[in-house]
Design a protein around this motif. Sequence first.
Motif, mmCIF file in Angstrom:
data_model
loop_
_atom_site.group_PDB
_atom_site.id
_atom_site.type_symbol
_atom_site.label_atom_id
_atom_site.label_comp_id
_atom_site.label_asym_id
_atom_site.label_seq_id
_atom_site.Cartn_x
_atom_site.Cartn_y
_atom_site.Cartn_z
ATOM 1 N N PRO A 95 0.832 -1.207 0.000
ATOM 2 C CA PRO A 95 0.000 0.000 0.000
ATOM 3 C C PRO A 95 0.868 1.259 0.000
ATOM 4 O O PRO A 95 1.967 1.259 0.551
ATOM 5 N N PRO A 96 0.377 2.325 -0.617
ATOM 6 C CA PRO A 96 1.172 3.553 -0.649
ATOM 7 C C PRO A 96 1.314 4.153 0.755
ATOM 8 O O PRO A 96 0.362 4.178 1.521
ATOM 9 N N ALA A 97 2.496 4.624 1.043
ATOM 10 C CA ALA A 97 2.746 5.229 2.355
ATOM 11 C C ALA A 97 2.484 6.727 2.333
ATOM 12 O O ALA A 97 2.257 7.329 3.372
ATOM 13 N N ASP A 98 2.502 7.325 1.150
ATOM 14 C CA ASP A 98 2.434 8.778 1.066
ATOM 15 C C ASP A 98 1.271 9.282 0.212
ATOM 16 O O ASP A 98 1.318 10.388 -0.309
ATOM 17 N N TRP A 99 0.216 8.499 0.093
ATOM 18 C CA TRP A 99 -0.915 8.920 -0.727
ATOM 19 C C TRP A 99 -1.599 10.107 -0.050
ATOM 20 O O TRP A 99 -1.923 10.059 1.146
ATOM 21 N N PRO A 100 -1.865 11.196 -0.794
ATOM 22 C CA PRO A 100 -2.398 12.408 -0.153
ATOM 23 C C PRO A 100 -3.889 12.361 0.202
ATOM 24 O O PRO A 100 -4.427 13.369 0.647
ATOM 25 N N PHE A 101 -4.548 11.198 0.032
ATOM 26 C CA PHE A 101 -5.978 11.097 0.335
ATOM 27 C C PHE A 101 -6.240 9.932 1.300
ATOM 28 O O PHE A 101 -7.009 9.023 0.993
ATOM 29 N N PRO A 102 -5.657 9.955 2.481
ATOM 30 C CA PRO A 102 -5.766 8.806 3.381
ATOM 31 C C PRO A 102 -7.184 8.527 3.877
ATOM 32 O O PRO A 102 -7.479 7.412 4.293
#
Length: 191
Positions: A95-102
């Motif tokens: 999973p992305p660690a830095d996705w701006p839409f958590p």
Amino acid sequence: MSKVIMTATVSLDGFIASEDDAVGPLFDWYGNGDVAVTMGDPGRVFHVTPASAGYVRSLGGIRATVIGRRLFDITNGWNGVPAAGEHVFVVTHEPPADWPFPDAPFTFVGDVPPAVEQARALGDVSVAAGDVGGQALAAGLVDEVHFNVVPVLLGRGKRYFGSFAGGVRMLEDPRVIEGDRVLHLVYAVRR
């Protein structure tokens, strides 16, 4: 009972994108008509022909989408707004660690069967064609296969069924909806 639909727009020679993930003229049918439709996100309005609008509206029961990490990355997760339905399940081992839409309605799942199972709990499911869709079909999880066939040959690229190697799968006769520059073919998977 909820239904699982594998779907994509596809070239006549069976590709959903070029080798570099470009879709070229595959999506032209989304803008070649006068009827406004959406697939869930009211901010993404398409203008299609009446026949294609009827087809798109027939998918109104889609509540969740299952996609792979590659599509998620290419689209940036549609900036946190599901393109179809209300929730997206992304099949990924990382999973992305830095996705701006958590806080977006996206769930990251490690394998196709549990992703489809979780999505199905919400209602009808759209599974993206390609490797994830091919895996879902091979696992016997797909109820219908939808081809939105456009009159173009890409020659090579990303295959509709991905690397499907699940053996023979029989489909029922198609339901055919003829749009402008697109032919919508709907096949029930024979059980």
